[in-house]
Design an enzyme around this catalytic site. Sequence first.
Site, PDB file in Angstrom:
ATOM      1  N   TRP A   1       1.414   5.704  -1.256  1.00 58.45           N
ATOM      2  CA  TRP A   1       1.030   7.034  -2.297  1.00 58.45           C
ATOM      3  C   TRP A   1       2.270   7.072  -3.193  1.00 58.45           C
ATOM      4  O   TRP A   1       2.850   8.190  -3.239  1.00 58.45           O
ATOM      5  CB  TRP A   1       0.791   7.960  -1.441  1.00 58.45           C
ATOM      6  CG  TRP A   1      -0.750   8.324  -1.138  1.00 58.45           C
ATOM      7  CD1 TRP A   1      -1.604   7.403  -0.317  1.00 58.45           C
ATOM      8  CD2 TRP A   1      -1.842   9.060  -1.705  1.00 58.45           C
ATOM      9  NE1 TRP A   1      -2.712   8.011  -0.517  1.00 58.45           N
ATOM     10  CE2 TRP A   1      -2.866   8.640  -1.287  1.00 58.45           C
ATOM     11  CE3 TRP A   1      -1.543  10.191  -2.724  1.00 58.45           C
ATOM     12  CZ2 TRP A   1      -4.162   9.583  -1.497  1.00 58.45           C
ATOM     13  CZ3 TRP A   1      -2.603  10.863  -3.023  1.00 58.45           C
ATOM     14  CH2 TRP A   1      -3.825  10.430  -2.300  1.00 58.45           C
TER      15      TRP A   1
ATOM     16  N   TYR B   1       0.755  -1.093  -0.038  1.00 61.50           N
ATOM     17  CA  TYR B   1       0.067  -0.095   0.020  1.00 61.50           C
ATOM     18  C   TYR B   1       1.014   1.369   0.113  1.00 61.50           C
ATOM     19  O   TYR B   1       1.889   1.403   0.533  1.00 61.50           O
ATOM     20  CB  TYR B   1      -0.857   0.125   1.345  1.00 61.50           C
ATOM     21  CG  TYR B   1      -1.632   1.264   1.379  1.00 61.50           C
ATOM     22  CD1 TYR B   1      -3.017   1.361   0.872  1.00 61.50           C
ATOM     23  CD2 TYR B   1      -1.227   2.265   2.314  1.00 61.50           C
ATOM     24  CE1 TYR B   1      -3.754   2.355   1.034  1.00 61.50           C
ATOM     25  CE2 TYR B   1      -1.987   3.571   2.233  1.00 61.50           C
ATOM     26  CZ  TYR B   1      -3.348   3.633   1.694  1.00 61.50           C
ATOM     27  OH  TYR B   1      -4.074   4.493   1.770  1.00 61.50           O
TER      28      TYR B   1
HETATM   29  N1  LIG Z   1      -0.731   7.849  12.854  1.00 62.63           N
HETATM   30  C1  LIG Z   1      -1.401   8.115  11.423  1.00 62.63           C
HETATM   31  N2  LIG Z   1      -1.066   7.050  10.546  1.00 62.63           N
HETATM   32  C2  LIG Z   1      -1.161   7.388   9.378  1.00 62.63           C
HETATM   33  C3  LIG Z   1      -2.206   8.002   8.978  1.00 62.63           C
HETATM   34  C4  LIG Z   1      -2.762   9.302  10.026  1.00 62.63           C
HETATM   35  O1  LIG Z   1      -3.722   9.945   9.712  1.00 62.63           O
HETATM   36  N3  LIG Z   1      -2.092   8.982  11.214  1.00 62.63           N
HETATM   37  N4  LIG Z   1      -2.770   8.133   7.589  1.00 62.63           N
HETATM   38  C5  LIG Z   1      -2.930   6.822   7.044  1.00 62.63           C
HETATM   39  C6  LIG Z   1      -3.248   7.329   5.363  1.00 62.63           C
HETATM   40  S1  LIG Z   1      -4.593   7.911   5.490  1.00 62.63           S
HETATM   41  C7  LIG Z   1      -2.333   6.797   4.547  1.00 62.63           C
HETATM   42  S2  LIG Z   1      -2.980   7.004   2.998  1.00 62.63           S
HETATM   43  C8  LIG Z   1      -1.076   6.215   4.706  1.00 62.63           C
HETATM   44  C9  LIG Z   1       0.010   6.769   3.689  1.00 62.63           C
HETATM   45  O2  LIG Z   1       1.157   6.089   3.718  1.00 62.63           O
HETATM   46  P1  LIG Z   1       2.094   5.879   2.320  1.00 62.63           P
HETATM   47  O3  LIG Z   1       1.053   6.230   1.111  1.00 62.63           O
HETATM   48  O4  LIG Z   1       2.660   4.673   2.334  1.00 62.63           O
HETATM   49  O5  LIG Z   1       2.917   7.206   2.821  1.00 62.63           O
HETATM   50  P2  LIG Z   1       3.937   7.918   1.700  1.00 62.63           P
HETATM   51  O6  LIG Z   1       4.764   8.489   2.611  1.00 62.63           O
HETATM   52  O7  LIG Z   1       3.355   8.496   0.762  1.00 62.63           O
HETATM   53  O8  LIG Z   1       4.823   6.726   0.960  1.00 62.63           O
HETATM   54  C10 LIG Z   1       4.926   6.705  -0.243  1.00 62.63           C
HETATM   55  C11 LIG Z   1       6.435   6.004  -0.384  1.00 62.63           C
HETATM   56  O9  LIG Z   1       6.596   5.696  -1.802  1.00 62.63           O
HETATM   57  C12 LIG Z   1       8.032   5.915  -2.407  1.00 62.63           C
HETATM   58  N5  LIG Z   1       7.547   6.483  -3.676  1.00 62.63           N
HETATM   59  C13 LIG Z   1       7.269   7.494  -4.332  1.00 62.63           C
HETATM   60  N6  LIG Z   1       7.250   7.302  -5.634  1.00 62.63           N
HETATM   61  C14 LIG Z   1       7.741   6.125  -5.946  1.00 62.63           C
HETATM   62  C15 LIG Z   1       7.888   5.150  -7.240  1.00 62.63           C
HETATM   63  O10 LIG Z   1       7.811   5.773  -8.267  1.00 62.63           O
HETATM   64  N7  LIG Z   1       8.179   3.894  -7.049  1.00 62.63           N
HETATM   65  C16 LIG Z   1       8.580   3.632  -5.777  1.00 62.63           C
HETATM   66  N8  LIG Z   1       8.972   2.271  -5.729  1.00 62.63           N
HETATM   67  N9  LIG Z   1       8.413   4.140  -4.581  1.00 62.63           N
HETATM   68  C17 LIG Z   1       7.922   5.466  -4.591  1.00 62.63           C
HETATM   69  C18 LIG Z   1       8.235   7.295  -1.542  1.00 62.63           C
HETATM   70  O11 LIG Z   1       9.450   7.611  -1.519  1.00 62.63           O
HETATM   71  C19 LIG Z   1       7.684   6.981  -0.096  1.00 62.63           C
HETATM   72  O12 LIG Z   1       8.405   6.346   0.867  1.00 62.63           O
HETATM   73  O13 LIG Z   1      -0.547   6.492   6.065  1.00 62.63           O
HETATM   74  C20 LIG Z   1      -1.545   6.270   6.975  1.00 62.63           C
HETATM   75  N10 LIG Z   1      -0.905   6.157   8.527  1.00 62.63           N
HETATM   76  N1  LIG Z   2      -1.184  18.232   2.387  1.00 61.35           N
HETATM   77  C1  LIG Z   2      -1.388  16.835   2.391  1.00 61.35           C
HETATM   78  N2  LIG Z   2      -2.642  16.609   1.810  1.00 61.35           N
HETATM   79  C2  LIG Z   2      -3.021  15.264   1.874  1.00 61.35           C
HETATM   80  C3  LIG Z   2      -2.594  14.408   2.565  1.00 61.35           C
HETATM   81  C4  LIG Z   2      -0.966  14.630   2.867  1.00 61.35           C
HETATM   82  O1  LIG Z   2      -0.413  13.754   4.118  1.00 61.35           O
HETATM   83  N3  LIG Z   2      -0.772  16.049   3.143  1.00 61.35           N
HETATM   84  N4  LIG Z   2      -2.915  13.034   2.494  1.00 61.35           N
HETATM   85  C5  LIG Z   2      -3.950  12.721   1.840  1.00 61.35           C
HETATM   86  C6  LIG Z   2      -4.721  11.450   2.010  1.00 61.35           C
HETATM   87  S1  LIG Z   2      -3.912   9.869   1.641  1.00 61.35           S
HETATM   88  C7  LIG Z   2      -5.872  11.545   3.052  1.00 61.35           C
HETATM   89  S2  LIG Z   2      -6.396  10.044   3.322  1.00 61.35           S
HETATM   90  C8  LIG Z   2      -6.406  12.757   3.076  1.00 61.35           C
HETATM   91  C9  LIG Z   2      -6.684  12.835   4.765  1.00 61.35           C
HETATM   92  O2  LIG Z   2      -7.970  13.611   5.026  1.00 61.35           O
HETATM   93  P1  LIG Z   2      -8.379  13.469   6.548  1.00 61.35           P
HETATM   94  O3  LIG Z   2      -8.311  12.384   6.841  1.00 61.35           O
HETATM   95  O4  LIG Z   2      -9.552  14.544   6.453  1.00 61.35           O
HETATM   96  O5  LIG Z   2      -7.119  14.547   7.165  1.00 61.35           O
HETATM   97  P2  LIG Z   2      -6.742  14.463   8.688  1.00 61.35           P
HETATM   98  O6  LIG Z   2      -5.667  15.657   8.708  1.00 61.35           O
HETATM   99  O7  LIG Z   2      -6.397  13.293   9.313  1.00 61.35           O
HETATM  100  O8  LIG Z   2      -8.044  15.054   9.576  1.00 61.35           O
HETATM  101  C10 LIG Z   2      -8.642  16.108   8.931  1.00 61.35           C
HETATM  102  C11 LIG Z   2      -8.991  16.980  10.308  1.00 61.35           C
HETATM  103  O9  LIG Z   2      -9.571  16.022  11.064  1.00 61.35           O
HETATM  104  C12 LIG Z   2      -9.715  16.575  12.592  1.00 61.35           C
HETATM  105  N5  LIG Z   2      -9.824  15.574  13.423  1.00 61.35           N
HETATM  106  C13 LIG Z   2      -9.071  14.498  13.736  1.00 61.35           C
HETATM  107  N6  LIG Z   2      -9.673  13.768  14.617  1.00 61.35           N
HETATM  108  C14 LIG Z   2     -10.664  14.558  15.096  1.00 61.35           C
HETATM  109  C15 LIG Z   2     -11.939  14.045  15.932  1.00 61.35           C
HETATM  110  O10 LIG Z   2     -12.014  13.024  16.576  1.00 61.35           O
HETATM  111  N7  LIG Z   2     -12.976  15.119  15.723  1.00 61.35           N
HETATM  112  C16 LIG Z   2     -13.087  16.057  14.568  1.00 61.35           C
HETATM  113  N8  LIG Z   2     -14.143  16.841  14.744  1.00 61.35           N
HETATM  114  N9  LIG Z   2     -12.201  16.212  14.181  1.00 61.35           N
HETATM  115  C17 LIG Z   2     -10.882  15.432  14.147  1.00 61.35           C
HETATM  116  C18 LIG Z   2      -7.852  17.071  12.453  1.00 61.35           C
HETATM  117  O11 LIG Z   2      -7.543  18.023  13.370  1.00 61.35           O
HETATM  118  C19 LIG Z   2      -7.765  17.384  10.992  1.00 61.35           C
HETATM  119  O12 LIG Z   2      -7.881  19.021  11.131  1.00 61.35           O
HETATM  120  O13 LIG Z   2      -5.458  13.966   2.822  1.00 61.35           O
HETATM  121  C20 LIG Z   2      -5.029  13.641   1.763  1.00 61.35           C
HETATM  122  N10 LIG Z   2      -4.405  15.039   1.404  1.00 61.35           N
HETATM  123 MO   LIG Z   3      -5.019   8.468   2.881  1.00 64.37          MO
END
Ligand SMILES: Nc1nc2c(c(=O)[nH]1)N[C@H]1C(S)=C(S)[C@@H](COP(=O)(O)OP(=O)(O)OC[C@H]3O[C@@H](n4cnc5c(=O)[nH]c(N)nc54)[C@H](O)[C@@H]3O)O[C@H]1N2
Ligand SMILES: Nc1nc2c(c(=O)[nH]1)N[C@H]1C(S)=C(S)[C@@H](COP(=O)(O)OP(=O)(O)OC[C@H]3O[C@@H](n4cnc5c(=O)[nH]c(N)nc54)[C@H](O)[C@@H]3O)O[C@H]1N2
Ligand SMILES: [Mo]
Length: 821
Positions: free
Chosen positions: A150, A148
């Site tokens: 991004w 999994y």
């Molecule tokens: N505590 C906490 N943990 C979370 C979250 C949270 O809200 N709180 N959010 C979760 C969510 S919503 C998500 S989506 C995940 C995100 O987790 P990931 O999607 O795994 O996070 P990224 O850091 O975007 O990892 C992408 C990796 O791919 C590599 N990469 C980029 N381009 C390429 C390519 O072309 N080829 C290869 N082989 N590698 C490449 C980058 O260097 C990077 O290390 O994290 C989750 N984890």
């Molecule tokens: N710049 C940037 N953009 C991104 C990403 C990134 O890493 N960086 N990640 C992308 C990805 S994969 C995803 S999944 C989305 C994530 O999108 P979201 O999951 O919506 O993002 P978060 O920042 O986890 O949470 C959004 C807001 O919810 C609030 N929040 C957290 N817990 C609670 C709660 O219990 N109650 C309430 N009311 N609010 C709460 C946080 O303070 C935050 O301001 O964003 C995408 N866009």
């Molecule tokens: Mo995500």
Amino acid sequence: MSNISRRKFLKGSGATAGAMAIASILPMPVMAKYDIGRSDGKILTAGRMGVLLAEVKDGKLVSTTNALPQTVVNHLQSTGPSQVHTKARIKHPMVRKGYLANPENPQGIRGKDEYVRVSWEQAYQLAHEQHLRIREQYGAEAIFAGSYGWHSSGVLHDARTLLQRYMELAGGYSGSLGDYSTGAAQIIMPHVVGSIEVYEQQTTYPVVLEHSEVVVLWGMNPINTLEIAWTAADGQGLEFFHQLKKSGKTVIAIDPIRSETIDFFGDNAQWIAPHPMTDVALGMGIAHTLVKNNKHDTAFIEKYTHGFDKFKDYLLGVSDDVVKDAAWAAKICGVSVKQIELLADIFSNNRTMLMAGWGMQRQQYGEQPHWMITTLAAMLGQIGLPGGGFGFSYHYSNGGNPARDAGILPSISSTIGSVSDTNGSSWLSKNKGVVNAFPVARITEALENPGQQYQHNGQTLTFPDIKMVWWCGGGNFTHHQDTNRLVRAWQNLELSVVSEIYWTAAAKHADIVFPITTSFERNDLTMVGDYSSQYLAPMKQVIAPQAEAKSDFEVFADLSEKLFAGGSEVYREGRDEMEWLNHFYKIAQASGRNVRVPMPNFSHFWKQNQEFEMTWNEKNAQFVRFADFRENPVLNALGTPSGKIEIYSETIASYNLPDCPAHPTWMEPTEYTGNAKADELQLMTAHSAYRLHSQFNYADIRKEYAIANKEPILIHEQDAQKHGINSGDIVRVFNQRGQVLAGAQVTSGIKPGSVCIHEGAWPDFDPQLGICRNGGPNVLTLDIPASRLSNGCAANSSLVKIEKWTGNALETQAFEPPLGA
Ligand SMILES: Nc1nc2c(c(=O)[nH]1)N[C@H]1C(S)=C(S)[C@@H](COP(=O)(O)OP(=O)(O)OC[C@H]3O[C@@H](n4cnc5c(=O)[nH]c(N)nc54)[C@H](O)[C@@H]3O)O[C@H]1N2
Ligand SMILES: Nc1nc2c(c(=O)[nH]1)N[C@H]1C(S)=C(S)[C@@H](COP(=O)(O)OP(=O)(O)OC[C@H]3O[C@@H](n4cnc5c(=O)[nH]c(N)nc54)[C@H](O)[C@@H]3O)O[C@H]1N2
Ligand SMILES: [Mo]
């Protein structure tokens, strides 16, 4: 701070409600095309953060800037040079020393070993031999290629799909289900409204601007999260929030953090700060107030919903003797009775759009908040009306930007001989080569419990016995919860392979490491706008591959040749990079022709060095989600068993899950402010404005936010004072799972009792103390499923302690290559 006063609301209750001044933006202004030409020598490329212009000087990428006009700053667009030129890059194929010594009985400890440089051929041969040995010995199920993450966008260089294409050719693999983003919501919503809602076209931005009177930003931070998209950001979401701010509409933000979005709105929004994890209680307090005042829409409930009576019995305490009134809710969520009642008043007297983000479903019982908000929207009776109801993707991938008439690109498929017809999120698709799949955030649990049965969405499934993992395009050591537990589980593997650009924590825990190019070092294509398909853009190579890096496409084509003679040709289907792009483009061109969008031929398009704009569709611009259902709920029944909005679900009742009852329910989380000890704080892990998850943590942009070269922790003034902490201090944040050093950022912008470390900071363990020197929040998070309904990621469910760090500063080493590299 989070007081809302009537004065602040343009429309309060009943009689005073008059027509709102509407910023008449319909259609959304089609943005002027960038037409400076390219006499500046800049190259047009694209990435998740949008369409970019890249400038190369003396063989170095020196700048990347936005190619499309925009009003709101996107911090991430300038990161190109750092992405290409950083010491954190993996330069050569590398093998862990103890693994190289004896691949069948590896020595040393993953994460603590040094690395040895090998040739591409040696790395290929080793990976190939050990992969096939494991496959032969244990079967395809033992090989996990769920991978999994991004990775960069682009329809050809789609890292995970390219890995899975190779693994499918080799005979299959174990994969993953769902995603970390919306694990809970994407499972519950189909039970409630028959569709996942989190990845769907929303009632459009122009319709909201014209018709909504009140816009609620419930746990969402679009000014951050719209910086990126799954394809490439079209920028219209940020533009929408800019217009919304100017519109003078009532905007209410419900968030424990005064997020960048709330700062952006300033005086044009009201901030309400509940305790994290208590939105269900807050929603119930509002719902109870509606019932008490007879303000719920009984006609709508009767005609369009199922099972409200059972929920009402629960709300009124008939079924459990607990009345969920505003006073009950206020005690749990820390929002006053007056405010809760006022919210009920405002919502029911105005055309109200309840927009919600996803952080609050990335929690224990994460199914409940979105089910509760949908129930609230049903009680307000505005679902299917222009500008009313609920929407769960306004903050993500520009979910409200209307779909254009467009030529749509297909993308590379994991199945040889076919192309994927969706260019959007492919997380939900189950590929042909998959022999077992488990919910993506259950990886550690799977490694700890091979062969064990578990419940998932009403089914009994079995974890595979994983012996080998190949991660390609994801940051699993950063994205997964409870890092120390993951590191322990990782030692059980016979082989861990990583294809990476940088020395991430995942790469530093791998046996074989393949160096991969950035998107700036290869050619690709992408749609711009996941829902809008507003443009089709070239993702042009702007610089030669650095050091020995190769693209994933090359790597897996080469490895396929090792599977059998002619394997590379089969893997590539006889096409090289540009031939694939030509092929994809032609399919897009044909689909464009079907909707009367003439596109130039490929060579012309490629030479133009410009994005191609698709055609505005006025009917799509007027799209109102659930309007057809509202118009005729029989003919346009929802995909639920009753065909209606299920406030009570017999299906879920039949699963008999203690952690996911059959209607929205308040359940006290295991770790939250409500049961925290005096010295415990709730840890939030929101997404950062300066990163895409872990990506760019090493980049120059780090200087804009790091404190003492560590990840900041937001802490409220009161809590800081209590613990003797000042802004700029290094603090130790810890619990029974682990400990990290972070830089204190003392603020009034967070609910007292909670702290926030943004997700994505790289884990960086001090070898002696085991403490993470960079402030990686997942070292502290609890690794439990949201529930046994969804098994979703529940990262935002942890308590921590904090103290001023008086020891040695422990320099952050996260971005240094490991020993031997
Ligand atoms: N505590 C906490 N943990 C979370 C979250 C949270 O809200 N709180 N959010 C979760 C969510 S919503 C998500 S989506 C995940 C995100 O987790 P990931 O999607 O795994 O996070 P990224 O850091 O975007 O990892 C992408 C990796 O791919 C590599 N990469 C980029 N381009 C390429 C390519 O072309 N080829 C290869 N082989 N590698 C490449 C980058 O260097 C990077 O290390 O994290 C989750 N984890
Ligand atoms: N710049 C940037 N953009 C991104 C990403 C990134 O890493 N960086 N990640 C992308 C990805 S994969 C995803 S999944 C989305 C994530 O999108 P979201 O999951 O919506 O993002 P978060 O920042 O986890 O949470 C959004 C807001 O919810 C609030 N929040 C957290 N817990 C609670 C709660 O219990 N109650 C309430 N009311 N609010 C709460 C946080 O303070 C935050 O301001 O964003 C995408 N866009
Ligand atoms: Mo995500």
